[in-house]
Scaffold this active site. Structure first.
Site, PDB file in Angstrom:
ATOM      1  N   LYS A   1      -8.695  12.629  -0.173  1.00  0.00           N
ATOM      2  CA  LYS A   1      -7.315  12.309   0.058  1.00  0.00           C
ATOM      3  C   LYS A   1      -6.404  13.334  -0.161  1.00  0.00           C
ATOM      4  O   LYS A   1      -5.416  14.056   0.724  1.00  0.00           O
ATOM      5  CB  LYS A   1      -6.767  11.322  -0.727  1.00  0.00           C
ATOM      6  CG  LYS A   1      -7.117   9.674  -0.572  1.00  0.00           C
ATOM      7  CD  LYS A   1      -6.408   8.772  -1.015  1.00  0.00           C
ATOM      8  CE  LYS A   1      -6.757   7.301  -1.190  1.00  0.00           C
ATOM      9  NZ  LYS A   1      -6.077   6.387  -1.907  1.00  0.00           N
TER      10      LYS A   1
ATOM     11  N   GLU B  60     -18.079   1.298  -4.596  1.00  0.00           N
ATOM     12  CA  GLU B  60     -16.958   1.865  -5.150  1.00  0.00           C
ATOM     13  C   GLU B  60     -16.948   1.331  -6.926  1.00  0.00           C
ATOM     14  O   GLU B  60     -16.449   2.202  -7.567  1.00  0.00           O
ATOM     15  CB  GLU B  60     -15.783   1.463  -4.630  1.00  0.00           C
ATOM     16  CG  GLU B  60     -15.034   2.712  -3.887  1.00  0.00           C
ATOM     17  CD  GLU B  60     -13.681   1.934  -3.271  1.00  0.00           C
ATOM     18  OE1 GLU B  60     -13.105   2.793  -2.391  1.00  0.00           O
ATOM     19  OE2 GLU B  60     -13.175   1.092  -3.644  1.00  0.00           O
TER      20      GLU B  60
HETATM   21  O1  PA5 Z   1     -11.007  -0.882  -3.594  1.00  0.00           O
HETATM   22  C1  PA5 Z   1      -9.941  -0.266  -3.554  1.00  0.00           C
HETATM   23  O2  PA5 Z   1      -9.105   0.011  -4.475  1.00  0.00           O
HETATM   24  C2  PA5 Z   1      -9.756   0.760  -2.227  1.00  0.00           C
HETATM   25  O3  PA5 Z   1     -10.771   0.559  -1.395  1.00  0.00           O
HETATM   26  C3  PA5 Z   1      -8.490   0.245  -1.878  1.00  0.00           C
HETATM   27  O4  PA5 Z   1      -8.688  -1.117  -1.357  1.00  0.00           O
HETATM   28  C4  PA5 Z   1      -8.135   1.257  -0.527  1.00  0.00           C
HETATM   29  O5  PA5 Z   1      -8.188   2.637  -0.855  1.00  0.00           O
HETATM   30  C5  PA5 Z   1      -7.143   1.065   0.301  1.00  0.00           C
HETATM   31  O6  PA5 Z   1      -5.804   0.966  -0.635  1.00  0.00           O
HETATM   32  P1  PA5 Z   1      -4.526   0.450  -0.554  1.00  0.00           P
HETATM   33  O7  PA5 Z   1      -4.634  -0.849  -0.487  1.00  0.00           O
HETATM   34  O8  PA5 Z   1      -3.692   1.039  -1.801  1.00  0.00           O
HETATM   35  O9  PA5 Z   1      -3.977   1.129   0.767  1.00  0.00           O
END
Ligand code: PA5
Length: 444
Positions: free
Chosen positions: A421, A286
């Protein structure tokens, strides 16, 4: 520094100046991390977190964990991505993938929900907890992520049905933004105990905040040792220079990428490491995979995967390199027994430790893969203890920040995650997405 790196089996694949030629860029990347003034700089709160974390919140986490350990046979941890992987990675690495079967931890069984949309997966968790005393830890920084929000709705209803609204309220712990989001609003209204995901810490860098620490504490892991290990790593890795292992790791993987490698395979020799590798994949995937750039992070578990992926690693496309994580100490020893009949022909190993066999296997595998054209980076961690694991977490986070800056991307955003999403919201009929829905339905 607790984490050691050996790049000698990668350097034959690299130009001689692979490290020296990157020292200036690494120094700039270091400054951006330390001062928070690079791309995504407002999300570098994790850099000094092991030193500057909120002690009051830390004590509340330990108190909540003590309550959960006393009144719950199971804790369902609801979250996805960075709000899920870190806690599970640490619990499995420090205890076991079989944590729920190990009674000596004295903690509740841990179940992880809201990290997908599987009906069968959630039904199984409901079945496992419904007749036992259980609590919920719902974790979402944004407070709006669909998977955990849906799972929470379902599990909250189950909890309220079992205990009534008042007692259910005392069994729900919400970890979310300090000010914003639907979960924050709900937690305020319902009066749940709340823990904070600091503004300046993004999901995948949040394992050492309440996001990871509450479930980890419930599993009986020494949080102070974990933070102390991370803090030592923070101090050691802040020292600039070619000896810095995070600089070496970031430079080597960047140089290998520039030399044409496209996949980094993280290899461990411990079954308990498997989920830590999942956490690492999210962290690097990511952080770096954007603008059509970045190494694809993959993982294998040796020696098991030598009998599956080992074939590809040895002789498939030459697009990968390996990073092997080794723990220097096992927690015990097993001696190989002597067999007077020697039916299996293994008496040359009689009396030797299994650890010795594993070590020789690892040495042999490394050289076989190097001979097959797979560069090898080796990381050594002192042991599977909280201090070392805290250091390993920080090492990978820090090296990831450096790596993102070397690659020229913002290592702290994840714009690509929004695409799915938005399509999902549209197809589910979320108000405001009507036009997108019509467009998608016409294509499907
Ligand atoms: O690294 C990240 O920001 C993402 O993987 C989030 O942790 C994930 O999308 C979950 O998001 P949230 O904690 O807002 O539900």
């Amino acid at each position: 520094m607790t984490i050691q790196i050996n790049t000698s089996n990668a350097s034959p694949f690299l130009p001689q100046d692979w490290l020296d030629s990157r020292l200036d860029a690494l120094a700039k990347a270091r400054t951006m991390l330390e001062q928070g003034n690079g791309p995504g700089g407002s999300f570098t709160g994790w850099v000094h977190l092991p030193r500057d974390y909120d002690r009051t919140e830390f004590d509340r986490i330990q108190a909540a964990a003590a309550k959960i350990r006393a009144d719950s046979q199971a804790l369902v941890v609801i979250g996805i991505g960075g709000s899920y992987l870190g806690a599970r990675a640490v619990v499995e690495l420090l205890h076991s993938p079989n944590y729920n079967l190990i009674r000596s931890t004295g903690g509740p069984d841990l179940y992880f929900a809201g990290n997908g949309l599987s009906t069968d997966g959630l039904l199984e968790i409901i079945d496992l907890v419904k007749d036992r005393d259980f609590s919920l830890n719902v974790i979402s920084k944004s407070g709006t992520t669909t998977e955990p929000a849906v799972a929470f709705r379902i599990l909250k209803a189950l909890l309220e049905q079992k205990y009534g609204k008042e007692e259910a309220r005392r069994r729900i712990y919400a970890t979310t933004d300090a000010r914003r989001g639907a979960l924050k609003g709900l937690a305020d209204t319902e009066g749940y105990e709340e823990f904070v995901v600091p503004d300046a810490v993004g999901g995948r860098y949040s394992v050492l905040t309440a996001v990871g620490l509450l479930p980890i504490a419930c599993a009986g892991i020494d949080l102070a040792a974990l933070m102390d290990g991370a803090c030592s790593a923070m101090e050691a890795l802040a020292v600039p220079g070619a000896d810095n292992p995070a600089w070496q790791y970031a430079a080597a993987r960047h140089a290998l990428y520039q030399a044409g490698k496209r996949v980094e395979v993280l290899a461990g020799y411990e079954p308990s490491f498997r989920f830590f590798a999942e956490w690492w994949k999210q962290l690097y995937g990511e952080s770096e995979g954007k603008e059509h750039k970045g190494l694809f992070p993959a993982s294998v578990e040796f020696t098991a995967d030598l009998h599956s992926m080992g074939q590809y690693i040895q002789q498939g496309e030459r697009l990968l390199f390996e990073t092997v994580v080794r723990f220097a100490r096992s927690r015990g020893r097993i001696a190989i027994p002597h067999d007077p009949e020697n039916v299996d022909g293994l008496n040359f190993l009689s009396g030797k430790d299994l650890e010795f066999v594993s070590r020789q296997a690892m040495r042999g595998v490394t050289l076989a893969h190097v001979d097959g054209g797979v560069p090898n980076l080796a990381l050594t961690v002192p042991g599977r203890d909280a201090r070392s694991v805290g250091a390993l977490i920080y090492f990978f986070e820090y090296a990831c920040g450096l790596s993102g800056y070397l690659l020229g991307v913002n290592p702290f955003d994840q714009p690509g995650v929004e695409a799915y999403k938005n399509n999902m919201y549209a197809l589910l009929g979320k108000p405001g997405y009507e036009a997108r829905r019509a467009e998608l339905e016409a294509r499907l």
